[in-house]
Design a protein around this motif. Structure first.
Motif, PDB file in Angstrom:
ATOM      1  N   TYR A 164      35.440  38.755  49.300  1.00  0.00           N
ATOM      2  CA  TYR A 164      35.389  37.501  50.043  1.00  0.00           C
ATOM      3  C   TYR A 164      36.018  36.390  49.212  1.00  0.00           C
ATOM      4  O   TYR A 164      36.277  36.555  48.025  1.00  0.00           O
ATOM      5  CB  TYR A 164      33.949  37.140  50.401  1.00  0.00           C
ATOM      6  CG  TYR A 164      33.035  37.080  49.203  1.00  0.00           C
ATOM      7  CD1 TYR A 164      32.902  35.919  48.457  1.00  0.00           C
ATOM      8  CD2 TYR A 164      32.329  38.206  48.791  1.00  0.00           C
ATOM      9  CE1 TYR A 164      32.086  35.871  47.338  1.00  0.00           C
ATOM     10  CE2 TYR A 164      31.508  38.166  47.672  1.00  0.00           C
ATOM     11  CZ  TYR A 164      31.383  36.985  46.964  1.00  0.00           C
ATOM     12  OH  TYR A 164      30.582  36.942  45.861  1.00  0.00           O
ATOM     13  N   GLY A 165      36.265  35.246  49.857  1.00  0.00           N
ATOM     14  CA  GLY A 165      36.788  34.096  49.140  1.00  0.00           C
ATOM     15  C   GLY A 165      38.244  33.820  49.459  1.00  0.00           C
ATOM     16  O   GLY A 165      38.869  34.492  50.282  1.00  0.00           O
ATOM     17  N   PHE A 166      38.769  32.803  48.814  1.00  0.00           N
ATOM     18  CA  PHE A 166      40.155  32.412  49.011  1.00  0.00           C
ATOM     19  C   PHE A 166      41.044  33.209  48.074  1.00  0.00           C
ATOM     20  O   PHE A 166      41.089  32.968  46.880  1.00  0.00           O
ATOM     21  CB  PHE A 166      40.312  30.912  48.735  1.00  0.00           C
ATOM     22  CG  PHE A 166      39.529  30.052  49.661  1.00  0.00           C
ATOM     23  CD1 PHE A 166      39.965  29.834  50.950  1.00  0.00           C
ATOM     24  CD2 PHE A 166      38.343  29.474  49.247  1.00  0.00           C
ATOM     25  CE1 PHE A 166      39.244  29.029  51.811  1.00  0.00           C
ATOM     26  CE2 PHE A 166      37.613  28.676  50.094  1.00  0.00           C
ATOM     27  CZ  PHE A 166      38.058  28.452  51.387  1.00  0.00           C
ATOM     28  N   HIS A 167      41.761  34.162  48.638  1.00  0.00           N
ATOM     29  CA  HIS A 167      42.661  34.997  47.857  1.00  0.00           C
ATOM     30  C   HIS A 167      43.971  35.137  48.604  1.00  0.00           C
ATOM     31  O   HIS A 167      44.040  34.902  49.811  1.00  0.00           O
ATOM     32  CB  HIS A 167      42.039  36.368  47.600  1.00  0.00           C
ATOM     33  CG  HIS A 167      40.760  36.279  46.825  1.00  0.00           C
ATOM     34  ND1 HIS A 167      40.729  36.034  45.487  1.00  0.00           N
ATOM     35  CD2 HIS A 167      39.472  36.374  47.228  1.00  0.00           C
ATOM     36  CE1 HIS A 167      39.476  35.984  45.081  1.00  0.00           C
ATOM     37  NE2 HIS A 167      38.687  36.183  46.114  1.00  0.00           N
ATOM     38  N   GLY A 168      44.977  35.521  47.892  1.00  0.00           N
ATOM     39  CA  GLY A 168      46.318  35.589  48.461  1.00  0.00           C
ATOM     40  C   GLY A 168      46.429  36.413  49.721  1.00  0.00           C
ATOM     41  O   GLY A 168      47.004  35.973  50.725  1.00  0.00           O
ATOM     42  N   HIS A 169      45.868  37.609  49.713  1.00  0.00           N
ATOM     43  CA  HIS A 169      46.022  38.480  50.873  1.00  0.00           C
ATOM     44  C   HIS A 169      45.251  37.958  52.084  1.00  0.00           C
ATOM     45  O   HIS A 169      45.725  38.052  53.208  1.00  0.00           O
ATOM     46  CB  HIS A 169      45.618  39.917  50.536  1.00  0.00           C
ATOM     47  CG  HIS A 169      44.204  40.076  50.086  1.00  0.00           C
ATOM     48  ND1 HIS A 169      43.798  39.770  48.801  1.00  0.00           N
ATOM     49  CD2 HIS A 169      43.098  40.488  50.745  1.00  0.00           C
ATOM     50  CE1 HIS A 169      42.498  39.997  48.696  1.00  0.00           C
ATOM     51  NE2 HIS A 169      42.056  40.426  49.857  1.00  0.00           N
ATOM     52  N   THR A 170      44.087  37.365  51.886  1.00  0.00           N
ATOM     53  CA  THR A 170      43.333  36.833  53.034  1.00  0.00           C
ATOM     54  C   THR A 170      43.988  35.565  53.565  1.00  0.00           C
ATOM     55  O   THR A 170      43.980  35.337  54.784  1.00  0.00           O
ATOM     56  CB  THR A 170      41.872  36.548  52.643  1.00  0.00           C
ATOM     57  OG1 THR A 170      41.834  35.689  51.512  1.00  0.00           O
ATOM     58  CG2 THR A 170      41.138  37.830  52.330  1.00  0.00           C
ATOM     59  N   GLU A 171      44.558  34.763  52.697  1.00  0.00           N
ATOM     60  CA  GLU A 171      45.222  33.543  53.150  1.00  0.00           C
ATOM     61  C   GLU A 171      46.496  33.875  53.930  1.00  0.00           C
ATOM     62  O   GLU A 171      46.806  33.226  54.924  1.00  0.00           O
ATOM     63  CB  GLU A 171      45.553  32.643  51.964  1.00  0.00           C
ATOM     64  CG  GLU A 171      44.334  32.022  51.330  1.00  0.00           C
ATOM     65  CD  GLU A 171      43.559  31.134  52.286  1.00  0.00           C
ATOM     66  OE1 GLU A 171      44.181  30.333  53.009  1.00  0.00           O
ATOM     67  OE2 GLU A 171      42.327  31.248  52.310  1.00  0.00           O
TER      68      GLU A 171
END
Length: 50
Positions: free
Chosen positions: A15-22
């Motif tokens: 979870y969290g703000f990471h490159g692949h999720t963004e």
């Protein structure tokens, strides 16, 4: 050059703000925006305005 015998595995965060999720979030937002524009063109007016 000496190569390492053991290569560590990269564990991706859950979870969290990471490159692949963004990137995924941005792509889905672009698809949604284009779909809304196409829908408004087909209807001939805005989605919330009659």
């Amino acid at each position: 050059m000496i190569e390492p015998k053991l290569i560590p595995k990269r564990i991706l965060p859950r979870y969290g703000f990471h490159g692949h999720t963004e990137k995924l979030n941005g792509r889905l937002a672009m698809i949604g925006f284009i779909a809304l524009v196409i829908l408004e063109i087909k209807l001939g007016h805005g989605l919330l305005v009659r």
